[in-house]
Design a protein around this motif. Structure first.
Motif, mmCIF file in Angstrom:
data_model
loop_
_atom_site.group_PDB
_atom_site.id
_atom_site.type_symbol
_atom_site.label_atom_id
_atom_site.label_comp_id
_atom_site.label_asym_id
_atom_site.label_seq_id
_atom_site.Cartn_x
_atom_site.Cartn_y
_atom_site.Cartn_z
ATOM 1 N N ALA A 78 0.830 -1.207 0.000
ATOM 2 C CA ALA A 78 0.000 0.000 0.000
ATOM 3 C C ALA A 78 0.862 1.254 0.000
ATOM 4 C CB ALA A 78 -0.925 -0.004 1.220
ATOM 5 N N GLU A 79 1.903 1.244 0.812
ATOM 6 C CA GLU A 79 2.799 2.405 0.926
ATOM 7 C C GLU A 79 3.483 2.733 -0.392
ATOM 8 O OE1 GLU A 79 7.175 3.328 2.990
ATOM 9 O OE2 GLU A 79 6.076 1.476 3.432
ATOM 10 N N HIS A 80 4.132 1.754 -0.993
ATOM 11 C CA HIS A 80 4.937 2.015 -2.181
ATOM 12 C C HIS A 80 4.101 2.243 -3.435
ATOM 13 C CE1 HIS A 80 8.970 1.553 -0.579
ATOM 14 N NE2 HIS A 80 8.513 0.572 0.183
ATOM 15 N N MET A 81 2.992 1.557 -3.552
ATOM 16 C CA MET A 81 2.153 1.757 -4.723
ATOM 17 C C MET A 81 1.526 3.150 -4.710
ATOM 18 S SD MET A 81 2.539 -1.080 -6.394
ATOM 19 C CE MET A 81 4.182 -1.098 -5.676
ATOM 20 N N ALA A 82 1.078 3.590 -3.535
ATOM 21 C CA ALA A 82 0.412 4.889 -3.433
ATOM 22 C C ALA A 82 1.364 6.047 -3.695
ATOM 23 C CB ALA A 82 -0.232 5.041 -2.055
ATOM 24 N N MET A 83 2.617 5.913 -3.277
ATOM 25 C CA MET A 83 3.558 7.036 -3.336
ATOM 26 C C MET A 83 4.594 6.887 -4.448
ATOM 27 S SD MET A 83 2.307 8.882 -1.051
ATOM 28 C CE MET A 83 3.531 10.163 -1.240
ATOM 29 N N PHE A 84 4.397 5.961 -5.362
ATOM 30 C CA PHE A 84 5.418 5.685 -6.367
ATOM 31 C C PHE A 84 5.780 6.894 -7.234
ATOM 32 C CE2 PHE A 84 7.350 3.905 -10.161
ATOM 33 C CZ PHE A 84 8.234 2.985 -9.615
ATOM 34 N N PRO A 85 4.819 7.721 -7.704
ATOM 35 C CA PRO A 85 5.198 8.871 -8.531
ATOM 36 C C PRO A 85 6.189 9.812 -7.834
ATOM 37 C CG PRO A 85 2.860 8.476 -8.714
ATOM 38 C CD PRO A 85 3.357 7.586 -7.610
ATOM 39 N N VAL A 86 6.023 10.004 -6.527
ATOM 40 C CA VAL A 86 6.942 10.867 -5.780
ATOM 41 C C VAL A 86 8.331 10.234 -5.728
ATOM 42 C CG1 VAL A 86 7.340 12.066 -3.583
ATOM 43 C CG2 VAL A 86 5.006 11.694 -4.399
ATOM 44 N N ASP A 87 8.369 8.917 -5.617
ATOM 45 C CA ASP A 87 9.648 8.212 -5.599
ATOM 46 C C ASP A 87 10.370 8.353 -6.937
ATOM 47 O OD1 ASP A 87 11.498 6.288 -4.241
ATOM 48 O OD2 ASP A 87 10.956 5.043 -5.956
ATOM 49 N N THR A 88 9.620 8.353 -8.035
ATOM 50 C CA THR A 88 10.220 8.544 -9.361
ATOM 51 C C THR A 88 10.855 9.926 -9.476
ATOM 52 O OG1 THR A 88 8.623 7.042 -10.410
ATOM 53 C CG2 THR A 88 9.752 8.623 -11.844
ATOM 54 N N ILE A 89 10.170 10.939 -9.000
ATOM 55 C CA ILE A 89 10.711 12.304 -9.018
ATOM 56 C C ILE A 89 11.992 12.377 -8.206
ATOM 57 C CG2 ILE A 89 10.256 14.693 -8.316
ATOM 58 C CD1 ILE A 89 7.236 14.005 -8.758
ATOM 59 N N LYS A 90 11.980 11.769 -7.035
ATOM 60 C CA LYS A 90 13.169 11.771 -6.167
ATOM 61 C C LYS A 90 14.345 11.093 -6.846
ATOM 62 C CE LYS A 90 14.395 8.587 -3.968
ATOM 63 N NZ LYS A 90 14.943 7.415 -3.282
ATOM 64 N N THR A 91 14.101 9.941 -7.462
ATOM 65 C CA THR A 91 15.167 9.197 -8.124
ATOM 66 C C THR A 91 15.808 10.022 -9.238
ATOM 67 O OG1 THR A 91 14.185 7.047 -7.627
ATOM 68 C CG2 THR A 91 15.713 7.141 -9.490
ATOM 69 N N GLN A 92 14.992 10.655 -10.062
ATOM 70 C CA GLN A 92 15.539 11.427 -11.176
ATOM 71 C C GLN A 92 16.270 12.671 -10.694
ATOM 72 O OE1 GLN A 92 13.452 11.958 -14.780
ATOM 73 N NE2 GLN A 92 12.535 9.928 -14.790
ATOM 74 N N MET A 93 15.812 13.279 -9.625
ATOM 75 C CA MET A 93 16.509 14.440 -9.074
ATOM 76 C C MET A 93 17.857 14.053 -8.479
ATOM 77 S SD MET A 93 13.449 16.651 -7.281
ATOM 78 C CE MET A 93 14.601 17.912 -6.686
ATOM 79 N N GLN A 94 17.920 12.884 -7.851
ATOM 80 C CA GLN A 94 19.173 12.454 -7.229
ATOM 81 C C GLN A 94 20.199 11.997 -8.257
ATOM 82 O OE1 GLN A 94 17.967 9.527 -4.313
ATOM 83 N NE2 GLN A 94 17.740 11.090 -2.726
ATOM 84 N N ALA A 95 19.736 11.610 -9.444
ATOM 85 C CA ALA A 95 20.647 11.218 -10.513
ATOM 86 C C ALA A 95 20.977 12.398 -11.413
ATOM 87 C CB ALA A 95 20.031 10.082 -11.337
ATOM 88 N N LEU A 96 20.602 13.595 -10.990
ATOM 89 C CA LEU A 96 20.708 14.795 -11.812
ATOM 90 C C LEU A 96 22.128 15.125 -12.235
ATOM 91 C CD1 LEU A 96 19.514 17.477 -12.928
ATOM 92 C CD2 LEU A 96 19.828 18.434 -10.647
ATOM 93 N N ARG B 261 2.517 8.280 -17.568
ATOM 94 C CA ARG B 261 3.021 6.921 -17.343
ATOM 95 C C ARG B 261 4.480 6.916 -16.936
ATOM 96 N NH1 ARG B 261 3.686 4.008 -23.277
ATOM 97 N NH2 ARG B 261 5.258 5.423 -24.135
ATOM 98 N N GLY B 262 5.202 8.009 -17.264
ATOM 99 C CA GLY B 262 6.599 8.095 -16.850
ATOM 100 C C GLY B 262 6.759 8.123 -15.349
ATOM 101 N N LEU B 263 5.750 8.588 -14.637
ATOM 102 C CA LEU B 263 5.796 8.628 -13.176
ATOM 103 C C LEU B 263 5.650 7.244 -12.561
ATOM 104 C CD1 LEU B 263 3.531 11.763 -12.599
ATOM 105 C CD2 LEU B 263 6.012 11.644 -12.256
ATOM 106 N N TYR B 264 5.167 6.293 -13.360
ATOM 107 C CA TYR B 264 4.915 4.945 -12.837
ATOM 108 C C TYR B 264 5.835 3.889 -13.447
ATOM 109 C CZ TYR B 264 0.700 6.788 -10.681
ATOM 110 O OH TYR B 264 -0.179 7.504 -9.899
ATOM 111 N N ARG B 265 6.819 4.312 -14.225
ATOM 112 C CA ARG B 265 7.723 3.348 -14.824
ATOM 113 C C ARG B 265 8.559 2.681 -13.731
ATOM 114 N NH1 ARG B 265 9.875 6.386 -18.980
ATOM 115 N NH2 ARG B 265 11.417 7.160 -17.512
ATOM 116 N N GLY B 266 8.563 1.377 -13.708
ATOM 117 C CA GLY B 266 9.289 0.616 -12.696
ATOM 118 C C GLY B 266 8.433 0.178 -11.527
ATOM 119 N N ILE B 267 7.135 0.503 -11.566
ATOM 120 C CA ILE B 267 6.270 0.162 -10.437
ATOM 121 C C ILE B 267 6.104 -1.352 -10.285
ATOM 122 C CG2 ILE B 267 4.088 0.238 -11.726
ATOM 123 C CD1 ILE B 267 2.860 1.595 -9.229
ATOM 124 N N ALA B 268 6.213 -2.089 -11.389
ATOM 125 C CA ALA B 268 6.086 -3.551 -11.308
ATOM 126 C C ALA B 268 7.224 -4.149 -10.484
ATOM 127 C CB ALA B 268 6.084 -4.154 -12.716
#
Length: 323
Positions: A48-66, A90-97
């Motif tokens: 529940a935690e990771h599925m609900a907040m996944f788009p925010v995690d994608t933003i964080k990942t891309q910012m940290q790899a900046l 859909r780019g916000l959810y890439r890798g959710i699987a």
């Protein structure tokens, strides 16, 4: 004589009551659940935690790899616009699987180990913050071994312009081109990061939960969801900010060699930190702290409230079976 007998009976009743109380406290401290029930509750909470907040995690990942990757923005708004412009929603959810595959088993291990260690370390004392912190550290060491490989896949898929076609394609190519060790390149850093994260998180959560319940003890049962959500949010936000530098290092190690990200020879925390500071300054070590905090505060609220709700379900189910 009758008075003496009455006094002895009263004394006997007074003594027998405390002898029974510790057993009740011990049962409450252990929550009356079986090990597999903790695992299921933790698995549901993690999903529940990771599925609900996944788009925010994608933003964080891309910012940290900046520092090495195509996105040239250090703000949350610009990062979101960049992702939406290039890949759409859909780019916000890439890798959710990948996260879906890893989060369930990892959180099952996480919470079941935590509950077992808390029971062992606390000695039945619900106010032992040190025991809660130590139990959290043991839990994260075990769960990170399960989650890290899928986290590597997830973060590589989250990068803009990722060369991988999906979870299985990423796993096959990483195994063929970099070997199995690539899936665990960041394990040491992840444990070093998550040990203090979890210690702060669990200690803060347990302390905040007790404090909130003491504010209005007569309404504690009715406000249980609000208490768990608020305590979880406070714990997640504090732990996230404190450990952001190590999370940046973890992201760099997991994404190395992909989309132009630097590849590190030694893979040590010191080597990665030096590279980040040289290119971005010390502020580079705090890159992504805002989306990380925005992720962990609501994520922890979702996770803890879901976990406690699942525990309550199992407790009621266990009680119904005894009737």
């Amino acid at each position: 004589m009758a008075a003496d007998t009455s006094a002895e009976l009263q004394k006997s009743n007074i003594i027998s009551t405390p002898e029974y109380q510790p057993d009740v406290s011990a049962a409450a401290a252990h929550d009356g659940l079986k090990f597999w029930q903790f695992m299921i509750a933790g698995s549901v909470a993690g999903m529940a935690e990771h599925m609900a907040m996944f788009p925010v995690d994608t933003i964080k990942t891309q910012m940290q790899a900046l520092s090495s990757c195509p996105i040239k923005s250090a703000t949350v708004n610009q990062a979101v616009r960049s992702i939406l412009k290039s890949d759409g929603a859909r780019g916000l959810y890439r890798g959710i699987a990948a996260m879906g595959i890893g989060a369930g088993p990892a959180h099952a291990v996480y919470f079941s180990v935590y509950e077992a260690c808390k029971r062992s370390f606390s000695g039945g004392n619900p106010n032992n913050s040190a025991a809660h912190a130590a139990a959290g550290v043991c839990a994260t060491v075990a769960s990170d071994a399960v989650l890290t490989p899928m986290d590597v896949v997830k973060q590589r898929l989250q990068l803009r312009g990722t060369p991988y076609g999906g979870v299985w394609d990423c796993m096959r190519r990483v195994t063929r081109e970099e070997g199995i060790r690539a899936f665990f390149a960041s394990y040491r850093t992840t444990v070093v990061m998550n040990a203090p994260f979890t210690a702060v998180h669990f200690a803060t959560y347990e302390a905040a939960k007790r404090a909130l319940m003491e504010v209005s003890p007569e309404n504690a049962a009715d406000e249980r969801f609000l208490v768990h959500a608020t305590a979880g949010a406070a714990a997640g936000a504090l732990a996230a900010v404190v450990t952001t530098p190590l999370d940046v290092v973890k992201t760099q190690l997991q994404c190395q060699g992909v989309c132009g990200c630097d590849r590190f020879v030694s893979g040590s925390i010191e080597d990665v930190c030096r590279t980040i500071v040289k290119k971005d300054g010390y502020r580079g070590l705090m890159r992504g702290w805002m989306p990380r905090m925005l992720f962990h505060a609501p994520a922890a609220a979702i996770c803890w409230s879901t976990y406690e709700a699942a525990k309550t379900f199992f407790q009621q189910n266990n009680q119904d079976r005894l009737l």
